[in-house]
Design a protein around this motif. Structure first.
Motif, PDB file in Angstrom:
ATOM      1  N   MET A   8       0.829  -1.203   0.000  1.00 31.34           N
ATOM      2  CA  MET A   8       0.000   0.000   0.000  1.00 31.34           C
ATOM      3  C   MET A   8       0.864   1.253   0.000  1.00 31.34           C
ATOM      4  SD  MET A   8      -3.027  -1.178   2.628  1.00 31.34           S
ATOM      5  CE  MET A   8      -3.861   0.410   2.630  1.00 31.34           C
ATOM      6  N   GLY A  13      -2.641   6.428  -4.435  1.00 33.32           N
ATOM      7  CA  GLY A  13      -4.079   6.420  -4.212  1.00 33.32           C
ATOM      8  C   GLY A  13      -4.562   5.198  -3.465  1.00 33.32           C
ATOM      9  N   ALA A  14      -5.873   5.042  -3.479  1.00 39.75           N
ATOM     10  CA  ALA A  14      -6.505   3.937  -2.767  1.00 39.75           C
ATOM     11  C   ALA A  14      -6.356   2.647  -3.565  1.00 39.75           C
ATOM     12  CB  ALA A  14      -7.985   4.246  -2.537  1.00 39.75           C
ATOM     13  N   ARG A  55      -6.316   2.983   1.993  1.00 39.11           N
ATOM     14  CA  ARG A  55      -5.181   3.895   1.905  1.00 39.11           C
ATOM     15  C   ARG A  55      -4.479   3.969   3.255  1.00 39.11           C
ATOM     16  NH1 ARG A  55      -5.662   9.234  -1.430  1.00 39.11           N
ATOM     17  NH2 ARG A  55      -7.418   8.135  -2.308  1.00 39.11           N
ATOM     18  N   CYS A  57      -2.793   5.843   6.222  1.00 40.70           N
ATOM     19  CA  CYS A  57      -2.958   7.203   6.737  1.00 40.70           C
ATOM     20  C   CYS A  57      -2.060   7.404   7.956  1.00 40.70           C
ATOM     21  CB  CYS A  57      -4.421   7.502   7.045  1.00 40.70           C
ATOM     22  SG  CYS A  57      -5.149   6.467   8.316  1.00 40.70           S
TER      23      CYS A  57
END
Length: 140
Positions: A8, A13-14, A55, A57
């Protein structure tokens, strides 16, 4: 899960549960359930709708492997254990006592090490390995 988080970190992006499941060769439901626990700890977020997915964070340098372990619900570290917790046999009692001590010491060492390693450390090691691999393909 560390594998998933590092992938990830490399993606723009996601990323969908399906894409992550493909990478990990597992079912997307497994990915979603696991990431949901990490979301509760503020390590990942989910984005709904078209272009949605998961995503990161969090700051890779601020998250230790111990943080991930805790976010995953502190699963049992060692699958080995005593055959009987309260045996009547004195031999088995002696064995259990020493094995319990060994497992506790090993777990303490492992937890200390998990507190020392961050996701950024793993990412750095991945990138160093990638550089070495790329350089090994260069012609001399």
């Amino acid at each position: 899960m560390l594998h998933v988080l590092l992938h990830m970190a490399e993606m723009e992006g996601a990323v969908t549960s399906e894409a992550l499941a493909g990478i990990m060769q597992t079912n997307p439901v497994v990915i979603r359930r696991t990431l949901a626990g990490l979301r509760e700890q503020g390590l990942v977020t989910s984005v709904k709708g078209h272009g949605g997915g998961w995503r990161l964070c969090c700051d890779l340098a601020a998250v230790t492997l111990h943080d991930i372990y805790v976010a995953l619900g502190e699963p049992v570290v060692f699958a080995m254990g005593n055959r009987t917790e309260s045996p009547g046999c004195l031999v088995e009692k002696a064995v259990n006592a020493h094995m319990n001590d060994a497992f506790q010491q090993a777990e303490a060492v492992l937890m200390a090490r998990l507190r020392d390693v961050t996701l950024a450390d793993l990412s750095r090691d991945f990138h160093q390995g990638l550089q070495r691999r790329d350089h090994s393909h260069c012609s001399s």
